[in-house]
Design a protein around this motif. Sequence first.
Motif, mmCIF file in Angstrom:
data_model
loop_
_atom_site.group_PDB
_atom_site.id
_atom_site.type_symbol
_atom_site.label_atom_id
_atom_site.label_comp_id
_atom_site.label_asym_id
_atom_site.label_seq_id
_atom_site.Cartn_x
_atom_site.Cartn_y
_atom_site.Cartn_z
ATOM 1 N N GLN A 182 0.873 -1.387 0.015
ATOM 2 C CA GLN A 182 0.009 0.077 0.085
ATOM 3 C C GLN A 182 0.841 1.052 -0.134
ATOM 4 O O GLN A 182 2.152 1.118 0.684
ATOM 5 C CB GLN A 182 -0.739 -0.055 1.056
ATOM 6 N N PRO A 183 0.437 2.262 -0.621
ATOM 7 C CA PRO A 183 1.255 3.498 -0.678
ATOM 8 C C PRO A 183 1.316 4.364 0.497
ATOM 9 O O PRO A 183 0.563 5.454 0.592
ATOM 10 C CB PRO A 183 0.504 4.290 -2.009
ATOM 11 N N LEU A 184 1.817 3.921 1.588
ATOM 12 C CA LEU A 184 1.740 4.471 2.901
ATOM 13 C C LEU A 184 3.175 4.919 3.318
ATOM 14 O O LEU A 184 4.248 4.258 3.098
ATOM 15 C CB LEU A 184 1.228 3.503 4.009
ATOM 16 N N SER A 185 3.414 6.111 3.953
ATOM 17 C CA SER A 185 4.496 6.351 4.335
ATOM 18 C C SER A 185 4.871 5.867 5.939
ATOM 19 O O SER A 185 3.940 5.194 6.454
ATOM 20 C CB SER A 185 4.738 7.816 4.702
ATOM 21 N N VAL A 186 6.214 5.846 6.318
ATOM 22 C CA VAL A 186 6.512 5.198 7.482
ATOM 23 C C VAL A 186 5.472 5.788 8.904
ATOM 24 O O VAL A 186 4.948 5.126 9.570
ATOM 25 C CB VAL A 186 7.963 5.411 7.725
ATOM 26 N N ALA A 187 5.477 7.052 8.730
ATOM 27 C CA ALA A 187 4.483 7.899 9.641
ATOM 28 C C ALA A 187 3.080 7.228 9.618
ATOM 29 O O ALA A 187 2.542 7.141 10.701
ATOM 30 C CB ALA A 187 4.715 9.426 9.500
ATOM 31 N N GLY A 194 -0.881 3.090 16.292
ATOM 32 C CA GLY A 194 -0.973 3.784 17.539
ATOM 33 C C GLY A 194 0.616 4.050 17.959
ATOM 34 O O GLY A 194 0.681 4.201 19.434
ATOM 35 N N MET A 195 1.366 4.310 17.262
ATOM 36 C CA MET A 195 2.763 4.420 17.758
ATOM 37 C C MET A 195 3.493 5.620 16.922
ATOM 38 O O MET A 195 3.059 6.078 15.882
ATOM 39 C CB MET A 195 3.632 3.139 16.998
ATOM 40 N N THR A 196 4.462 6.234 17.328
ATOM 41 C CA THR A 196 5.028 7.166 16.649
ATOM 42 C C THR A 196 6.087 6.748 15.905
ATOM 43 O O THR A 196 6.430 5.608 15.977
ATOM 44 C CB THR A 196 5.822 8.191 17.645
ATOM 45 N N PRO A 197 6.614 7.674 14.665
ATOM 46 C CA PRO A 197 7.581 6.756 13.834
ATOM 47 C C PRO A 197 9.003 6.302 14.655
ATOM 48 O O PRO A 197 9.400 5.390 14.027
ATOM 49 C CB PRO A 197 8.064 7.828 12.955
ATOM 50 N N ALA A 198 9.386 7.133 15.527
ATOM 51 C CA ALA A 198 10.260 6.693 16.473
ATOM 52 C C ALA A 198 10.114 5.256 17.033
ATOM 53 O O ALA A 198 10.967 4.425 17.030
ATOM 54 C CB ALA A 198 10.810 7.546 17.427
ATOM 55 N N GLU A 199 8.986 5.077 17.469
ATOM 56 C CA GLU A 199 8.526 3.765 18.111
ATOM 57 C C GLU A 199 8.523 2.682 17.033
ATOM 58 O O GLU A 199 8.836 1.615 17.398
ATOM 59 C CB GLU A 199 7.327 3.911 19.122
ATOM 60 N N LEU A 200 8.131 3.073 15.895
ATOM 61 C CA LEU A 200 7.951 1.956 14.919
ATOM 62 C C LEU A 200 9.291 1.649 14.387
ATOM 63 O O LEU A 200 9.573 0.199 14.342
ATOM 64 C CB LEU A 200 7.270 2.662 13.656
ATOM 65 N N ARG A 201 10.378 2.528 14.244
ATOM 66 C CA ARG A 201 11.637 2.276 14.056
ATOM 67 C C ARG A 201 12.256 1.373 14.905
ATOM 68 O O ARG A 201 13.046 0.481 14.644
ATOM 69 C CB ARG A 201 12.271 3.745 13.878
ATOM 70 N N ALA A 202 12.193 1.721 16.361
ATOM 71 C CA ALA A 202 12.715 0.896 17.311
ATOM 72 C C ALA A 202 12.121 -0.589 17.229
ATOM 73 O O ALA A 202 12.900 -1.344 17.183
ATOM 74 C CB ALA A 202 12.455 1.575 18.668
ATOM 75 N N VAL A 204 10.879 -2.325 14.699
ATOM 76 C CA VAL A 204 11.429 -2.899 13.509
ATOM 77 C C VAL A 204 12.761 -3.136 13.438
ATOM 78 O O VAL A 204 13.184 -4.368 13.335
ATOM 79 C CB VAL A 204 11.187 -2.101 12.192
ATOM 80 N N ARG A 205 13.521 -2.376 14.093
ATOM 81 C CA ARG A 205 15.033 -2.334 14.186
ATOM 82 C C ARG A 205 15.231 -3.651 15.165
ATOM 83 O O ARG A 205 16.053 -4.701 14.985
ATOM 84 C CB ARG A 205 15.757 -1.209 14.906
ATOM 85 N N ARG A 206 14.383 -3.713 16.341
ATOM 86 C CA ARG A 206 14.546 -4.833 17.357
ATOM 87 C C ARG A 206 14.042 -6.383 16.761
ATOM 88 O O ARG A 206 14.690 -7.132 17.044
ATOM 89 C CB ARG A 206 13.594 -4.675 18.460
ATOM 90 N N GLY A 207 13.080 -5.933 15.709
ATOM 91 C CA GLY A 207 12.677 -7.432 15.346
ATOM 92 C C GLY A 207 13.297 -7.991 13.986
ATOM 93 O O GLY A 207 13.387 -8.977 13.920
ATOM 94 N N ALA A 208 13.741 -6.888 13.176
ATOM 95 C CA ALA A 208 14.072 -7.231 11.905
ATOM 96 C C ALA A 208 15.665 -6.945 11.627
ATOM 97 O O ALA A 208 16.205 -7.247 10.693
ATOM 98 C CB ALA A 208 13.494 -6.951 10.817
ATOM 99 N N CYS A 210 16.665 -3.825 11.090
ATOM 100 C CA CYS A 210 16.755 -2.840 9.808
ATOM 101 C C CYS A 210 15.726 -1.741 10.082
ATOM 102 O O CYS A 210 14.922 -2.055 10.906
ATOM 103 C CB CYS A 210 16.726 -3.531 8.325
ATOM 104 N N SER A 211 15.806 -0.713 9.304
ATOM 105 C CA SER A 211 14.680 0.330 9.234
ATOM 106 C C SER A 211 13.431 -0.157 8.696
ATOM 107 O O SER A 211 13.240 -1.056 7.848
ATOM 108 C CB SER A 211 15.228 1.624 8.598
ATOM 109 N N PRO A 212 12.178 0.428 9.025
ATOM 110 C CA PRO A 212 10.966 0.152 8.331
ATOM 111 C C PRO A 212 11.013 0.276 6.850
ATOM 112 O O PRO A 212 10.212 -0.487 6.143
ATOM 113 C CB PRO A 212 10.002 1.222 9.123
#
Length: 292
Positions: A182-187, A194-202, A204-208, A210-212
């Motif tokens: 889907q054409p969605l931005s990281v934000a 229900g996350m901030t971009p910083a929380e999502l980055r953390a 994904v970094r923890r699970g994969a 790499c960056s989102p």
Amino acid sequence: MYHTWMRYFTPGPVHQRLGLVCLGVGLQHGLLPTVGPRTLDHHVAVVISAGSGWFREPDGQRTAVTAPALLWLTPGVPHHYGPDPSGGWDESFVDFSGPATATYTELGYIEPHRPVVPLSDTAAPRAAVGRIARAARRGNPLLEVETGAAVHELLVALRRARADTNAAGDPVLGALARDAFQPLSVAEHAARHGMTPAELRAAVRRGAGCSPKDYLLGIRLGRAKELLVATELPVAAVARRVGYEDPAYFSRLFTRRVGTAPVRFRAQQGRAVPGGWSNRIPDPEHPPTIST
């Protein structure tokens, strides 16, 4: 009263270069003795499959342990634990070391700051421990390589068995994979959870690891490769299927990341698939065959 079986061995320096080496394995149950306080110079994964007990951290905090659960014992960190004296517990453990432990820690597969981890089930981790135990038979000429490979398998099984993930692994990664085209931005992806971009980055970094953006790109390019090889869709149509409206941009991105242009990739990898393409995962017990 308790029953125990264990075996320890010392892999050579060459085997360390495989990334992970197994140093020991054990299976025991019953009213086991208390362990520690002690400090080790390597990692140990202790899988508690039945019973309950306790774990005391270096600061003196005591945590209740109820099966199914995992205890992480990490190098240089004092630990002290044991089963309840009223009923004991069933445990299996694997001692391991190697340079790959740093990467597994970075990816969140090993959690030094979370020594007690609830599990949803111990069947897969215990199966991995069982493979290590069978490979540890005396006189096995492949002992170091077989047990080292099984430690990798054990870490994956433990990651999947964590009670805070679903059957497909990390729920955030699963949701990102579902929405990857889907054409969605990281934000916008973050807002969906229900996350901030910083929380999502953390997360994904923890699970994969790499960056989102890179995680989503990997999924998109993987699907694009499948479509290029298994269908005759034009490159522009493949681009749209994986979320890119501009086929020229998709081609440049694909070429930069894959190392070859989409058309050339198709020419190199494409081949007729007898019987057509299928999205179904084959049954391992009844794999597909080609009639001749």
